[in-house]
Design a protein around this motif. Structure first.
Motif, PDB file in Angstrom:
ATOM      1  N   SER A  77       0.836  -1.211   0.000  1.00 18.43           N
ATOM      2  CA  SER A  77       0.000   0.000   0.000  1.00 18.43           C
ATOM      3  C   SER A  77       0.868   1.258   0.000  1.00 18.43           C
ATOM      4  CB  SER A  77      -0.932  -0.013   1.213  1.00 18.43           C
ATOM      5  OG  SER A  77      -0.194  -0.222   2.390  1.00 18.43           O
ATOM      6  N   GLY A  78       2.020   1.186   0.640  1.00 22.23           N
ATOM      7  CA  GLY A  78       2.934   2.332   0.680  1.00 22.23           C
ATOM      8  C   GLY A  78       3.474   2.638  -0.713  1.00 22.23           C
ATOM      9  N   GLU A  79       3.889   1.575  -1.406  1.00 22.44           N
ATOM     10  CA  GLU A  79       4.406   1.765  -2.783  1.00 22.44           C
ATOM     11  C   GLU A  79       3.306   2.301  -3.688  1.00 22.44           C
ATOM     12  OE1 GLU A  79       7.271   0.185  -4.772  1.00 22.44           O
ATOM     13  OE2 GLU A  79       8.051  -1.316  -3.379  1.00 22.44           O
ATOM     14  N   ARG A  80       2.099   1.799  -3.447  1.00 24.42           N
ATOM     15  CA  ARG A  80       0.959   2.250  -4.251  1.00 24.42           C
ATOM     16  C   ARG A  80       0.750   3.754  -4.062  1.00 24.42           C
ATOM     17  NH1 ARG A  80      -3.250  -1.114  -2.211  1.00 24.42           N
ATOM     18  NH2 ARG A  80      -2.677  -2.887  -3.500  1.00 24.42           N
ATOM     19  N   GLU A  81       0.809   4.202  -2.815  1.00 21.88           N
ATOM     20  CA  GLU A  81       0.583   5.630  -2.535  1.00 21.88           C
ATOM     21  C   GLU A  81       1.732   6.500  -3.024  1.00 21.88           C
ATOM     22  OE1 GLU A  81      -2.497   5.913   1.182  1.00 21.88           O
ATOM     23  OE2 GLU A  81      -0.487   6.740   1.423  1.00 21.88           O
ATOM     24  N   ARG A  82       2.952   5.975  -2.943  1.00 19.51           N
ATOM     25  CA  ARG A  82       4.113   6.756  -3.390  1.00 19.51           C
ATOM     26  C   ARG A  82       4.258   6.728  -4.927  1.00 19.51           C
ATOM     27  NH1 ARG A  82       6.048   4.491   1.503  1.00 19.51           N
ATOM     28  NH2 ARG A  82       6.807   2.620   0.460  1.00 19.51           N
ATOM     29  N   GLY A  83       3.423   5.911  -5.557  1.00 21.73           N
ATOM     30  CA  GLY A  83       3.428   5.852  -7.016  1.00 21.73           C
ATOM     31  C   GLY A  83       4.552   5.018  -7.597  1.00 21.73           C
ATOM     32  N   THR A  84       5.170   4.192  -6.772  1.00 22.05           N
ATOM     33  CA  THR A  84       6.297   3.381  -7.259  1.00 22.05           C
ATOM     34  C   THR A  84       5.885   1.946  -7.595  1.00 22.05           C
ATOM     35  OG1 THR A  84       6.850   2.960  -4.945  1.00 22.05           O
ATOM     36  CG2 THR A  84       8.122   4.659  -6.059  1.00 22.05           C
ATOM     37  N   LEU A  85       4.641   1.603  -7.259  1.00 19.12           N
ATOM     38  CA  LEU A  85       4.208   0.218  -7.507  1.00 19.12           C
ATOM     39  C   LEU A  85       4.062  -0.042  -9.008  1.00 19.12           C
ATOM     40  CD1 LEU A  85       3.400  -2.432  -6.111  1.00 19.12           C
ATOM     41  CD2 LEU A  85       1.042  -1.671  -6.143  1.00 19.12           C
ATOM     42  N   GLU A  86       3.626   0.979  -9.730  1.00 18.23           N
ATOM     43  CA  GLU A  86       3.404   0.818 -11.171  1.00 18.23           C
ATOM     44  C   GLU A  86       4.694   0.383 -11.878  1.00 18.23           C
ATOM     45  OE1 GLU A  86       1.760   4.275 -12.953  1.00 18.23           O
ATOM     46  OE2 GLU A  86       1.198   3.226 -14.793  1.00 18.23           O
ATOM     47  N   SER A  87       5.795   1.084 -11.563  1.00 21.40           N
ATOM     48  CA  SER A  87       7.065   0.725 -12.203  1.00 21.40           C
ATOM     49  C   SER A  87       7.527  -0.661 -11.780  1.00 21.40           C
ATOM     50  CB  SER A  87       8.136   1.773 -11.897  1.00 21.40           C
ATOM     51  OG  SER A  87       8.250   1.931 -10.506  1.00 21.40           O
ATOM     52  N   LEU A  88       7.231  -1.034 -10.534  1.00 19.43           N
ATOM     53  CA  LEU A  88       7.598  -2.378 -10.060  1.00 19.43           C
ATOM     54  C   LEU A  88       6.805  -3.446 -10.808  1.00 19.43           C
ATOM     55  CD1 LEU A  88       9.255  -3.990  -7.962  1.00 19.43           C
ATOM     56  CD2 LEU A  88       7.355  -3.766  -6.387  1.00 19.43           C
TER      57      LEU A  88
END
Lengths: 256, 172
Positions: A77-88
């Motif tokens: 959820s943290g990556e999702r909010e920071r916008g880094t999940l998409e690149s992952l």
């Protein structure tokens, strides 16, 4: 192989971005205060060194599991909010490997705080030859609890719509599981004993007390470890089955 | 008046006739050790065996542990054990049951620890032989070793955190 790459990256993020060392430092300060009080304060009225070792070990395990859960609850959820999940998610890595890598990173925090706890256990228990037993108990029970809580934290994190929801739900769950450990002498009644046994946290903590404090053998009360082991297996299976499906850009139950 | 006494005697006779088993149930209590030495704070495991030596089954039994000081040291039983009383199921003739207590020796001194079994109804109590417990005092608090560890570990970790942050700042 993919999971190893993700785990390496996640561990670098955790330990080099500053959050891991800061949490470990705060953990060490807490253990220092508790250890110093346990070794010097008459008002705490510890009658035997084993009691102070038991106190520090229980706090070390409880806070270590808490930190592991916090890191796991922030992982997706943290990556999702920071916008880094998409690149992952765009990397050629399976979602199962992402989940496993994040689990390993969360467990690396548990490993670090456990190592930090060792000198405190040694200094309190060196006179009564209880250090080895305390370290082994902390390693076994703490790892079981940390693993199950990290897996639960990841599941909550993947399903939560926001990071706040994930952290709040995880902390509430942990509090609900730890609260019964503060109740007086529950196992003296059959219902109380059952409640202690079915909660992996109370069962694990009670087992530590029985072996370390009351001198029971490791095999005498082995049945208390059933629920921590079942919790690890159940959460691992849940993570393996649902993990690849729930790691996605949008969180929340029912979201596509 | 005479008829009332007669009625009571008849009732007593009736009870003894109907419930002879209760009257002949006998319970013996044994303990595993006769002497224990320890230090203040140590947990002692007191094990006891309750045997029905009578010819008929007992009712539900209550086993209770007690601690008596032999040298006028104040004893609060609740400090020694949170659960001094345990219930035992009814025992058939010749059957035995094990009961154990984990007690913490919270005072230095000389004590007798014994188990009492209370049968249902008004039968006499069964008491175990006493365990002679000799508890030595001990100094447990010592700041000597704890202070350096309590100071050094956070300092080392603080330095590590500072180094990581500085490295990150330089990299950025």
């Amino acid at each position: 192989m993919n999971a190893r790459v993700i785990a390496g990256q996640e561990c670098r993020d955790l330990w080099l971005s500053g959050r891991g060392p800061v949490l470990t430092f705060a953990y060490a300060v807490l253990l220092s205060v508790v250890t110093y009080l346990a070794a010097t304060n008459q008002i705490l009225n510890f009658l035997e060194q084993r009691e102070s070792v038991n106190l520090v070990l229980q706090i070390a395990v409880a806070v270590g599991v808490l930190l592991t859960l916090v890191v796991a609850a922030d992982a997706i959820s943290g990556e999702r909010e920071r916008g880094t999940l998409e690149s992952l998610l765009l990397t050629p890595v399976s979602r199962g490997a992402i989940v496993l890598g994040k689990l390993v990173a969360a467990m690396s925090l548990w490993a670090a705080v456990f190592v930090v706890a060792l000198p405190y256990l040694w200094v309190l228990g060196k006179g009564v030859a209880v250090v080895g037993e305390a370290v082994l108990l902390g390693l076994v029970i703490g790892t079981l609890l940390a693993l199950s809580m990290a897996a639960i934290g990841l599941l909550i994190s993947a399903r939560s719509s926001t990071n706040k929801v994930s952290l709040a739900a995880s902390l509430f769950l942990l509090l609900a599981l730890f609260a019964p450990t503060q109740l007086p002498a529950m196992p003296t009644s059959s219902v109380g004993d059952l409640l202690v046994r079915i909660n992996p946290v109370t069962a694990g903590m009670h087992y530590i007390g029985l072996v370390l404090l009351k001198g029971h053998s490791w095999t005498q009360d082995l049945s208390y470890l059933i629920s921590p082991v079942v919790a690890v297996l159940a959460t691992a299976v849940a993570l393996a089955v649902t993990g690849p499906r729930i790691v996605r850009l949008t969180g929340g139950v029912g979201s596509g | 008046m005479r008829s009332r006494i007669g009625t009571r005697l008849l009732l007593a006779l009736l009870v003894l006739t109907l419930f002879p088993a209760m009257a002949s149930a006998t319970v013996e209590v044994a303990v595993s050790e006769s002497r224990i030495t320890g230090t203040v704070g140590q947990y002692l495991n007191i094990r006891s065996t309750v045997t029905n030596t009578g010819s008929s089954p007992t009712g539900k039994l209550i086993a209770h542990l007690n601690v008596a000081s032999l040298n006028d040291v104040y004893v609060d039983l609740e400090d020694w054990t949170a659960a001094p009383t345990q219930s035992l199921p009814p025992l058939r003739p010749g059957e035995r049951a094990e009961v154990s207590w984990d007690v913490q020796a919270v005072n230095a001194g000389v004590f007798n620890v014994y188990a009492v079994v209370l049968p249902n109804g008004s039968e006499s109590l069964s008491v175990s032989p006493p365990i002679h417990v000799d508890v030595a005092g001990r100094r447990t608090l010592s700041a000597g070793g704890a202070l350096p560890i309590a100071v050094i570990v956070p300092i080392l970790l603080g330095l590590a955190v500072f180094a990581v942050r500085r490295r990150l700042r330089n990299t950025a």
